[in-house]
Write a protein that holds these residues in place. Structure first.
Motif, PDB file in Angstrom:
ATOM      1  N   GLU A 105     -18.937   7.792  20.088  1.00  0.00           N
ATOM      2  CA  GLU A 105     -18.117   6.675  21.256  1.00  0.00           C
ATOM      3  C   GLU A 105     -17.588   7.678  21.603  1.00  0.00           C
ATOM      4  OE1 GLU A 105     -17.402   2.461  19.523  1.00  0.00           O
ATOM      5  OE2 GLU A 105     -15.250   3.966  19.480  1.00  0.00           O
ATOM      6  N   PHE A 106     -16.777   7.827  22.464  1.00  0.00           N
ATOM      7  CA  PHE A 106     -15.158   8.703  23.425  1.00  0.00           C
ATOM      8  C   PHE A 106     -14.516   7.276  24.051  1.00  0.00           C
ATOM      9  CE2 PHE A 106     -19.737   8.167  26.642  1.00  0.00           C
ATOM     10  CZ  PHE A 106     -18.586   7.392  27.165  1.00  0.00           C
ATOM     11  N   ASP A 107     -13.162   7.597  24.504  1.00  0.00           N
ATOM     12  CA  ASP A 107     -12.584   6.878  24.518  1.00  0.00           C
ATOM     13  C   ASP A 107     -12.848   6.387  26.415  1.00  0.00           C
ATOM     14  OD1 ASP A 107     -10.293   5.753  26.267  1.00  0.00           O
ATOM     15  OD2 ASP A 107      -9.231   7.075  25.273  1.00  0.00           O
ATOM     16  N   PHE A 108     -13.124   4.734  26.577  1.00  0.00           N
ATOM     17  CA  PHE A 108     -13.646   4.894  27.683  1.00  0.00           C
ATOM     18  C   PHE A 108     -11.802   4.927  28.754  1.00  0.00           C
ATOM     19  CE2 PHE A 108     -10.369   0.614  26.574  1.00  0.00           C
ATOM     20  CZ  PHE A 108     -10.160   0.772  27.861  1.00  0.00           C
ATOM     21  N   SER A 109     -10.823   4.925  28.634  1.00  0.00           N
ATOM     22  CA  SER A 109     -10.213   5.528  29.783  1.00  0.00           C
ATOM     23  C   SER A 109      -9.745   6.430  29.819  1.00  0.00           C
ATOM     24  CB  SER A 109      -9.079   4.630  28.846  1.00  0.00           C
ATOM     25  OG  SER A 109      -8.302   5.616  28.514  1.00  0.00           O
ATOM     26  N   ASP A 125     -23.124  18.270  26.808  1.00  0.00           N
ATOM     27  CA  ASP A 125     -22.728  20.018  27.653  1.00  0.00           C
ATOM     28  C   ASP A 125     -23.923  20.953  26.904  1.00  0.00           C
ATOM     29  OD1 ASP A 125     -22.827  22.511  29.261  1.00  0.00           O
ATOM     30  OD2 ASP A 125     -19.910  21.921  28.711  1.00  0.00           O
ATOM     31  N   ALA A 126     -25.310  20.460  27.192  1.00  0.00           N
ATOM     32  CA  ALA A 126     -25.773  21.094  26.309  1.00  0.00           C
ATOM     33  C   ALA A 126     -27.465  21.668  27.539  1.00  0.00           C
ATOM     34  CB  ALA A 126     -26.931  20.521  25.433  1.00  0.00           C
ATOM     35  N   ASN A 127     -28.113  23.028  27.331  1.00  0.00           N
ATOM     36  CA  ASN A 127     -29.084  23.397  27.788  1.00  0.00           C
ATOM     37  C   ASN A 127     -28.791  22.875  29.227  1.00  0.00           C
ATOM     38  OD1 ASN A 127     -30.318  23.619  25.164  1.00  0.00           O
ATOM     39  ND2 ASN A 127     -30.802  20.816  25.622  1.00  0.00           N
ATOM     40  N   GLY A 128     -27.750  23.770  30.161  1.00  0.00           N
ATOM     41  CA  GLY A 128     -27.567  23.272  31.282  1.00  0.00           C
ATOM     42  C   GLY A 128     -27.124  22.312  31.664  1.00  0.00           C
ATOM     43  N   VAL A 129     -27.300  21.201  31.197  1.00  0.00           N
ATOM     44  CA  VAL A 129     -26.876  19.969  31.806  1.00  0.00           C
ATOM     45  C   VAL A 129     -25.192  19.550  31.023  1.00  0.00           C
ATOM     46  CG1 VAL A 129     -27.100  17.605  32.067  1.00  0.00           C
ATOM     47  CG2 VAL A 129     -29.007  19.663  31.470  1.00  0.00           C
ATOM     48  N   LYS A 130     -24.841  18.703  32.367  1.00  0.00           N
ATOM     49  CA  LYS A 130     -23.177  18.411  31.920  1.00  0.00           C
ATOM     50  C   LYS A 130     -23.244  16.829  32.505  1.00  0.00           C
ATOM     51  CE  LYS A 130     -19.348  19.597  34.243  1.00  0.00           C
ATOM     52  NZ  LYS A 130     -18.593  20.921  34.532  1.00  0.00           N
ATOM     53  N   VAL A 131     -22.928  16.004  31.268  1.00  0.00           N
ATOM     54  CA  VAL A 131     -22.583  15.014  31.647  1.00  0.00           C
ATOM     55  C   VAL A 131     -20.718  13.949  31.058  1.00  0.00           C
ATOM     56  CG1 VAL A 131     -22.649  12.380  31.333  1.00  0.00           C
ATOM     57  CG2 VAL A 131     -24.768  14.034  30.968  1.00  0.00           C
ATOM     58  N   THR A 132     -20.316  13.647  32.408  1.00  0.00           N
ATOM     59  CA  THR A 132     -18.555  13.205  32.620  1.00  0.00           C
ATOM     60  C   THR A 132     -18.699  11.990  32.731  1.00  0.00           C
ATOM     61  OG1 THR A 132     -18.586  15.251  34.004  1.00  0.00           O
ATOM     62  CG2 THR A 132     -17.116  13.723  33.980  1.00  0.00           C
ATOM     63  N   SER A 133     -18.155  11.539  31.553  1.00  0.00           N
ATOM     64  CA  SER A 133     -17.788   9.855  31.972  1.00  0.00           C
ATOM     65  C   SER A 133     -16.113   9.907  32.674  1.00  0.00           C
ATOM     66  CB  SER A 133     -17.679   9.246  29.840  1.00  0.00           C
ATOM     67  OG  SER A 133     -16.988   7.509  30.355  1.00  0.00           O
ATOM     68  N   PHE A 134     -16.250   7.728  33.443  1.00  0.00           N
ATOM     69  CA  PHE A 134     -15.629   8.187  33.854  1.00  0.00           C
ATOM     70  C   PHE A 134     -15.183   6.312  33.628  1.00  0.00           C
ATOM     71  CE2 PHE A 134     -18.924   9.033  36.989  1.00  0.00           C
ATOM     72  CZ  PHE A 134     -18.787   7.127  37.747  1.00  0.00           C
ATOM     73  N   PRO A 135     -13.938   5.681  33.414  1.00  0.00           N
ATOM     74  CA  PRO A 135     -13.470   4.144  33.680  1.00  0.00           C
ATOM     75  C   PRO A 135     -13.817   3.214  34.701  1.00  0.00           C
ATOM     76  CG  PRO A 135     -11.900   5.626  33.637  1.00  0.00           C
ATOM     77  CD  PRO A 135     -12.322   6.496  33.832  1.00  0.00           C
ATOM     78  N   VAL A 136     -14.445   2.838  34.881  1.00  0.00           N
ATOM     79  CA  VAL A 136     -15.048   1.576  35.972  1.00  0.00           C
ATOM     80  C   VAL A 136     -14.134   0.615  35.835  1.00  0.00           C
ATOM     81  CG1 VAL A 136     -16.667   2.772  36.870  1.00  0.00           C
ATOM     82  CG2 VAL A 136     -17.234   1.056  35.703  1.00  0.00           C
ATOM     83  N   VAL A 137     -14.109  -0.854  36.912  1.00  0.00           N
ATOM     84  CA  VAL A 137     -13.401  -2.110  36.763  1.00  0.00           C
ATOM     85  C   VAL A 137     -14.700  -2.533  36.635  1.00  0.00           C
ATOM     86  CG1 VAL A 137     -11.971  -3.580  37.477  1.00  0.00           C
ATOM     87  CG2 VAL A 137     -11.212  -1.137  37.676  1.00  0.00           C
ATOM     88  N   HIS A 138     -15.018  -3.028  35.220  1.00  0.00           N
ATOM     89  CA  HIS A 138     -15.999  -5.145  35.354  1.00  0.00           C
ATOM     90  C   HIS A 138     -15.034  -5.682  34.249  1.00  0.00           C
ATOM     91  CE1 HIS A 138     -19.990  -5.995  35.948  1.00  0.00           C
ATOM     92  NE2 HIS A 138     -20.009  -5.923  34.378  1.00  0.00           N
ATOM     93  N   SER A 174     -23.143   4.197  38.735  1.00  0.00           N
ATOM     94  CA  SER A 174     -22.242   3.688  38.846  1.00  0.00           C
ATOM     95  C   SER A 174     -21.719   2.581  37.705  1.00  0.00           C
ATOM     96  CB  SER A 174     -21.448   2.785  39.829  1.00  0.00           C
ATOM     97  OG  SER A 174     -22.673   1.488  39.894  1.00  0.00           O
ATOM     98  N   GLY A 175     -22.900   2.120  37.038  1.00  0.00           N
ATOM     99  CA  GLY A 175     -23.327   1.534  36.088  1.00  0.00           C
ATOM    100  C   GLY A 175     -22.576  -0.198  36.793  1.00  0.00           C
ATOM    101  N   ASP A 176     -22.188  -0.928  35.863  1.00  0.00           N
ATOM    102  CA  ASP A 176     -22.019  -2.252  36.242  1.00  0.00           C
ATOM    103  C   ASP A 176     -20.201  -2.080  37.092  1.00  0.00           C
ATOM    104  OD1 ASP A 176     -23.909  -3.479  36.209  1.00  0.00           O
ATOM    105  OD2 ASP A 176     -23.224  -5.339  35.227  1.00  0.00           O
ATOM    106  N   THR A 177     -19.791  -1.902  37.919  1.00  0.00           N
ATOM    107  CA  THR A 177     -18.522  -2.097  38.633  1.00  0.00           C
ATOM    108  C   THR A 177     -18.018  -2.711  39.707  1.00  0.00           C
ATOM    109  OG1 THR A 177     -16.987  -0.146  39.298  1.00  0.00           O
ATOM    110  CG2 THR A 177     -19.540  -0.143  39.512  1.00  0.00           C
ATOM    111  N   ARG A 178     -16.629  -3.504  40.440  1.00  0.00           N
ATOM    112  CA  ARG A 178     -15.828  -3.451  41.305  1.00  0.00           C
ATOM    113  C   ARG A 178     -15.506  -1.756  41.937  1.00  0.00           C
ATOM    114  NH1 ARG A 178     -10.747  -7.387  39.873  1.00  0.00           N
ATOM    115  NH2 ARG A 178     -10.719  -7.170  42.229  1.00  0.00           N
ATOM    116  N   PRO A 179     -15.185  -1.752  43.352  1.00  0.00           N
ATOM    117  CA  PRO A 179     -14.939  -0.353  43.511  1.00  0.00           C
ATOM    118  C   PRO A 179     -13.734   0.254  43.227  1.00  0.00           C
ATOM    119  CG  PRO A 179     -15.505  -2.606  45.705  1.00  0.00           C
ATOM    120  CD  PRO A 179     -15.299  -2.452  44.282  1.00  0.00           C
ATOM    121  N   SER A 180     -14.138   1.459  42.473  1.00  0.00           N
ATOM    122  CA  SER A 180     -13.201   1.972  41.543  1.00  0.00           C
ATOM    123  C   SER A 180     -12.696   3.994  41.876  1.00  0.00           C
ATOM    124  CB  SER A 180     -13.978   1.631  40.137  1.00  0.00           C
ATOM    125  OG  SER A 180     -14.004   0.310  39.702  1.00  0.00           O
TER     126      SER A 180
END
Length: 381
Positions: free
Chosen positions: A185-189, A196-209, A229-235
């Motif tokens: 679990e990571f800080d949503f905000s 970050d492993a095996n040459g793959v990086k995944v970055t999370s960012f907050p959205v408005v939903h 995007s997941g579910d979001t308003r324009p963010s």
């Protein structure tokens, strides 16, 4: 988009179509020739390639034509890693149609904890261990909430608790480690790298939903990039996370309010609230796409019908002129530096699960049955 152009869009697969719903199925110049439909098991993923498949294009209510939210990403690293973003109801059934090993499906990234984005997590953890997902736990990454009980960790612990009978019933026959859920679990905000492993990086960012605790993701591999995007308003955080260029942006795009009300039975007032308070209209999506400028956009999380799709394309086209695909279940994108190609997968509706190569040995054992069974069972010759 003109009316003649909207009329020329391919039909959805449930209406007999075989092509991706777009006027621009190929961006760039592919260095290989591809079949019109993607045929699982007959097209190897190249080194350095990325393949993105929509497993669930739909809504809180799954139908036979549309599973709920889920997007799969395969990467051409030596490990041939597989990542899944959201896991709504029906997604696992569509995964089976791809002829991919169930043992490789162990990395899940959740955008938020609505039921239509998480419904098949209980199937992945509780059922697929019976048919080959046997090497170890399901690893889940997901956002915190505004309080602990609204976070991914609490959610997954509750699923493990709900599966207590299931897991006890399978004791001995199945590697118990494969029935565990390990949560990061990571800080949503915060915009941050969460994998970050095996040459793959995944970055999370907050959205408005709806409420705090929803995120989107960007995946980078071998100079290629995918954003969801997941579910979001324009963010703005999504726009900023896409800086540096995006090859494929899959972004939610709800139908216009009138179409939503007509198709779903909602009042026009509730339809307007649903879009404006929690989602993204076609015009609003067009503004986001104009800011991001991806190589290709995939519209996602809407109701599929030729009429509604034409309305979406027309409204979107009034503000955005770039290439767009209306995704449906099993729309697949092959992404290389040369090209991005959109096709439909040839479905295999009753394909048995493929376990894959096991890396952790486990010898099943027979558990002693309850004493009362000896009197309850009918004797057989």
């Amino acid at each position: 988009m003109t009316k003649s152009e909207s009329a020329s869009l391919p039909l959805p697969t449930y209406a007999g179509g075989t092509k991706a719903i777009t006027l621009t199925p190929v961006i760039g110049t592919p260095h290989l020739k591809h079949t019109e439909m993607f045929i699982p098991g007959e097209e190897e993923l190249e080194d350095g390639e990325m393949r993105v498949t929509v497993l669930g294009s739909g809504n809180p209510w799954p139908t036979r034509a549309q599973a709920s939210a889920s997007v799969l990403v395969e990467v051409g690293n030596p490990e041939r890693d597989i990542f899944i973003f959201d896991l709504g109801t029906g997604a696992i059934a569509n995964y089976a149609s791809l002829k991919l090993p169930v043992n490789a499906l162990n990395k899940v990234f959740i955008t938020h904890l609505h039921a239509d984005h998480t419904g098949d997590l209980i199937t992945l953890s509780g059922s697929l261990a019976k048919v080959g997902r046997a090497d170890g736990p399901v690893y889940v990454w997901g956002p915190s909430g505004s309080e602990p009980r609204l976070g991914t960790k609490h959610f997954c612990e509750a699923i493990e608790e709900a599966l207590a009978w299931n897991n006890a019933a399978d004791k001995g026959a199945i590697n118990p480690d494969s029935q565990k859920i390990v949560v990061s679990e990571f800080d949503f905000s915060q915009t941050q790298v969460v994998y970050d492993a095996n040459g793959v990086k995944v970055t999370s960012f907050p959205v408005v939903h709806c409420i705090s605790g929803a995120v989107g993701y960007r995946l980078d591999f071998a100079g290629l990039s995918f954003c969801f995007s997941g579910d979001t308003r324009p963010s703005w955080p999504l726009v900023h996370a896409c800086e540096g260029g995006i090859d494929l942006l899959i972004h939610e795009c709800f139908p216009p309010a009138k179409a939503l009300a007509t198709s779903s039975g909602l009042s026009i007032e509730r339809a307007n609230i649903a879009i404006n308070a929690a989602h993204t209209s076609p015009k609003a999506a067009g503004k986001v796409f104009g800011l991001v400028k991806p190589r290709l956009v995939g519209l996602w999380h809407t109701m599929l019908s030729p009429k509604i799709t034409a309305m979406i394309f027309e409204e979107l086209g009034s503000v955005y002129k770039g290439p767009v695909v209306q995704t449906q279940d099993l729309t697949v994108f092959n992404i290389t530096k040369d090209a991005v190609i959109a096709r439909q997968v040839k479905q295999f509706d009753q394909h048995p699960p493929i376990p894959g190569e096991q890396s952790v040995p486990y010898t099943p054992v027979v558990e002693e049955p309850p004493e009362w069974w000896s009197e309850a069972l009918i004797p057989l010759d």
